[in-house]
Write an enzyme that holds these catalytic residues in place. Structure first.
Site, PDB file in Angstrom:
ATOM      1  CG  LEU A  26      14.235  -1.654  24.222  1.00  0.00           C
ATOM      2  CD1 LEU A  26      14.793  -0.559  24.546  1.00  0.00           C
ATOM      3  CD2 LEU A  26      13.256  -1.989  25.246  1.00  0.00           C
ATOM      4  CB  THR A  72      15.803  -7.305  14.883  1.00  0.00           C
ATOM      5  OG1 THR A  72      17.092  -6.757  15.219  1.00  0.00           O
ATOM      6  CG2 THR A  72      15.089  -8.373  15.543  1.00  0.00           C
ATOM      7  CE  LYS A  76      18.127  -5.253  11.024  1.00  0.00           C
ATOM      8  NZ  LYS A  76      18.831  -3.891  11.338  1.00  0.00           N
ATOM      9  CG  ASP A 110      18.580  -0.484  10.108  1.00  0.00           C
ATOM     10  OD1 ASP A 110      17.653  -0.048  11.157  1.00  0.00           O
ATOM     11  OD2 ASP A 110      18.740  -1.456   9.948  1.00  0.00           O
ATOM     12  CB  ALA A 133      32.902  -5.652   7.998  1.00  0.00           C
ATOM     13  N   GLY A 134      29.541  -5.990   9.219  1.00  0.00           N
ATOM     14  CA  GLY A 134      28.305  -6.754   8.996  1.00  0.00           C
ATOM     15  C   GLY A 134      27.217  -6.318   8.413  1.00  0.00           C
ATOM     16  N   GLY A 135      25.999  -6.559   8.710  1.00  0.00           N
ATOM     17  CA  GLY A 135      24.984  -6.226   7.971  1.00  0.00           C
ATOM     18  C   GLY A 135      24.638  -4.488   8.042  1.00  0.00           C
ATOM     19  CG  ASN A 155      35.010  -6.816  10.689  1.00  0.00           C
ATOM     20  OD1 ASN A 155      34.322  -6.612  11.527  1.00  0.00           O
ATOM     21  ND2 ASN A 155      34.762  -7.962   9.771  1.00  0.00           N
ATOM     22  NE  ARG A 156      35.531 -11.323  15.247  1.00  0.00           N
ATOM     23  CZ  ARG A 156      34.383 -11.746  15.939  1.00  0.00           C
ATOM     24  NH1 ARG A 156      34.665 -12.320  17.057  1.00  0.00           N
ATOM     25  NH2 ARG A 156      33.525 -12.414  15.243  1.00  0.00           N
ATOM     26  CD  GLN A 243      14.366   0.633  13.505  1.00  0.00           C
ATOM     27  OE1 GLN A 243      13.613   0.234  12.568  1.00  0.00           O
ATOM     28  NE2 GLN A 243      14.083   0.266  14.672  1.00  0.00           N
TER      29      GLN A 243
HETATM   30  P1  NDP Z   1      26.359  -8.923  12.182  1.00  0.00           P
HETATM   31  O1  NDP Z   1      26.452 -10.127  12.691  1.00  0.00           O
HETATM   32  O2  NDP Z   1      25.996  -8.838  10.520  1.00  0.00           O
HETATM   33  O3  NDP Z   1      28.014  -8.344  12.050  1.00  0.00           O
HETATM   34  C1  NDP Z   1      28.545  -8.191  13.382  1.00  0.00           C
HETATM   35  C2  NDP Z   1      29.763  -7.534  13.380  1.00  0.00           C
HETATM   36  O4  NDP Z   1      30.594  -7.451  14.748  1.00  0.00           O
HETATM   37  C3  NDP Z   1      31.018  -8.361  12.494  1.00  0.00           C
HETATM   38  O5  NDP Z   1      31.717  -7.359  11.967  1.00  0.00           O
HETATM   39  C4  NDP Z   1      31.746  -9.061  13.463  1.00  0.00           C
HETATM   40  O6  NDP Z   1      33.217  -9.225  13.048  1.00  0.00           O
HETATM   41  C5  NDP Z   1      31.855  -8.158  14.718  1.00  0.00           C
HETATM   42  N1  NDP Z   1      32.103  -8.792  15.729  1.00  0.00           N
HETATM   43  C6  NDP Z   1      31.135  -9.711  16.644  1.00  0.00           C
HETATM   44  N2  NDP Z   1      31.757 -10.108  17.645  1.00  0.00           N
HETATM   45  C7  NDP Z   1      32.931  -9.278  17.982  1.00  0.00           C
HETATM   46  C8  NDP Z   1      33.947  -9.402  18.880  1.00  0.00           C
HETATM   47  N3  NDP Z   1      33.979  -9.965  19.818  1.00  0.00           N
HETATM   48  N4  NDP Z   1      35.118  -8.512  18.620  1.00  0.00           N
HETATM   49  C9  NDP Z   1      34.983  -7.748  17.541  1.00  0.00           C
HETATM   50  N5  NDP Z   1      34.062  -7.860  16.637  1.00  0.00           N
HETATM   51  C10 NDP Z   1      33.203  -8.751  16.889  1.00  0.00           C
HETATM   52  O7  NDP Z   1      25.367  -8.025  12.949  1.00  0.00           O
HETATM   53  P2  NDP Z   1      24.532  -6.571  12.362  1.00  0.00           P
HETATM   54  O8  NDP Z   1      25.818  -5.676  11.703  1.00  0.00           O
HETATM   55  O9  NDP Z   1      23.374  -6.886  11.797  1.00  0.00           O
HETATM   56  O10 NDP Z   1      24.454  -5.740  14.064  1.00  0.00           O
HETATM   57  C11 NDP Z   1      25.340  -5.555  14.640  1.00  0.00           C
HETATM   58  C12 NDP Z   1      24.759  -4.804  15.919  1.00  0.00           C
HETATM   59  O11 NDP Z   1      24.166  -3.684  15.867  1.00  0.00           O
HETATM   60  C13 NDP Z   1      23.899  -6.000  16.696  1.00  0.00           C
HETATM   61  O12 NDP Z   1      24.013  -6.029  18.156  1.00  0.00           O
HETATM   62  C14 NDP Z   1      22.459  -5.116  16.539  1.00  0.00           C
HETATM   63  O13 NDP Z   1      21.530  -5.367  17.565  1.00  0.00           O
HETATM   64  C15 NDP Z   1      22.813  -3.457  16.541  1.00  0.00           C
HETATM   65  N6  NDP Z   1      21.906  -2.902  15.754  1.00  0.00           N
HETATM   66  C16 NDP Z   1      21.210  -1.845  16.289  1.00  0.00           C
HETATM   67  C17 NDP Z   1      20.298  -0.899  15.681  1.00  0.00           C
HETATM   68  C18 NDP Z   1      19.601  -0.056  16.422  1.00  0.00           C
HETATM   69  O14 NDP Z   1      18.467   0.190  15.842  1.00  0.00           O
HETATM   70  N7  NDP Z   1      20.183   0.528  17.447  1.00  0.00           N
HETATM   71  C19 NDP Z   1      19.909  -1.142  14.360  1.00  0.00           C
HETATM   72  C20 NDP Z   1      20.968  -2.341  13.466  1.00  0.00           C
HETATM   73  C21 NDP Z   1      21.660  -3.092  14.183  1.00  0.00           C
HETATM   74  P3  NDP Z   1      33.491 -10.528  12.155  1.00  0.00           P
HETATM   75  O15 NDP Z   1      33.380 -10.102  10.720  1.00  0.00           O
HETATM   76  O16 NDP Z   1      35.056 -10.432  12.319  1.00  0.00           O
HETATM   77  O17 NDP Z   1      32.794 -11.632  12.526  1.00  0.00           O
END
Ligand code: NDP
Length: 266
Positions: A26, A72, A76, A110, A133-135, A155-156, A243
């Protein structure tokens, strides 16, 4: 859905968001609404960039005269490899979401944008259960810890939560038990696969707020379940607007029309 350009076919414009996928973003709609409200003649487009192509695409956009780029998922971290001047916060959380192609500098909006969105929520306790525990979790946990919050990370993949807690702060937990938490923050992309998360909702304080970084036309499974337990809910739109406003202000050195940007997100 945006009109999406492959990076090699990037049209003339001043600003862009790069991602993979990027059609759902968006950001173009939000930034174009901001420019229109201020009578600014700028263009903002969505550009598809595959992993591994971030550096080459940014070089090309710079050559084509772009001023600024938002980054995005999943670029990042890769974007940190391009600019010459990386802000300490972006370096520490290994994520840049805003680049200035004129100067070669990059920042992370962010983390400060997220903290802006917390102020009006009046979260009852500075105690958060963070899922993921992602980015994005890295940036947000860092911001919370810096602001004096108690942070639990679930985290998973538990080892990733442990590694993040060690590096950034907070405490890794092996069960998503939210008792006493004032904020339950979902940073996972579980909603993309329609999955719910294993949260012990019955142990949640009734005044806690459930906050999902994701946004969609319909509430995510996480927010639906939280609402069914009577919690206040917030989706990712206020963060996207905050952001984006900080990016706008950094690029253009003028106040962003925050309300216009939020309303553009529906
Ligand atoms: P990453 O890919 O770095 O991390 C994803 C995380 O989600 C990991 O901890 C992963 O766990 C977990 N995960 C993925 N699938 C599942 C599942 N089915 N069940 C449980 N845990 C799951 O992504 P980001 O951190 O960069 O982004 C995460 C989300 O946040 C994205 O969808 C992004 O669009 C959104 N976002 C929105 C913003 C906004 O402005 N509104 C700003 C930044 C992000 P594991 O480590 O076990 O793989």
């Amino acid at each position: 859905m945006n009109r999406v350009f492959e990076w090699q076919d990037a049209p003339e414009a001043e600003f862009a968001v790069i991602g993979d996928p990027v059609s759902h973003s968006l950001s173009p709609k939000m930034h174009l609404a901001a420019y229109a409200s201020l009578g600014l003649p700028f263009r903002y487009v969505a550009i598809q960039v595959a992993p591994g192509d971030v550096r080459a695409s940014l070089e090309l956009l710079k050559k084509r005269g772009y001023w600024g780029v938002n980054v995005t998922v999943p670029h990042k971290e890769e974007a940190l490899g391009w600019p010459t001047e990386v802000e300490p916060l972006a370096l520490h959380v290994r994520a840049a979401n805003t680049l200035d192609l004129r100067s070669g500098a990059c920042i992370n909006t962010d983390a400060p944008g997220f903290m802006e969105t917390l102020a009006p929520l009046k979260v009852p306790r500075k105690d958060a259960l963070v899922l993921g525990a992602g980015g994005s979790a890295r940036a947000l946990v860092y911001a919370l810890v810096e602001a004096g919050w108690q942070v639990r990370i679930f985290n998973r993949t538990h080892e990733k939560a442990e590694a993040m807690a060690e590096e950034i702060g907070g405490r890794a937990v092996s069960v998503a038990a939210p008792e006493n938490a004032g904020l339950i923050l979902n940073t996972t992309s579980a909603s993309l696969s329609g999955s719910d998360l294993p949260i012990a909702w019955a142990e949640t304080a009734p005044d806690a707020i459930a906050y999902d970084l994701m946004y969609a036309k319909e509430p995510t499974p996480f927010l639906r379940t939280a609402a069914a337990h009577g919690l206040r809910t917030v989706d990712g739109r206020p963060l996207l607007a905050a952001q984006g406003a900080l990016s706008f202000e950094w690029w253009l050195s003028r106040p962003a029309p925050r309300q216009v940007m939020l309303e553009a997100l529906g």
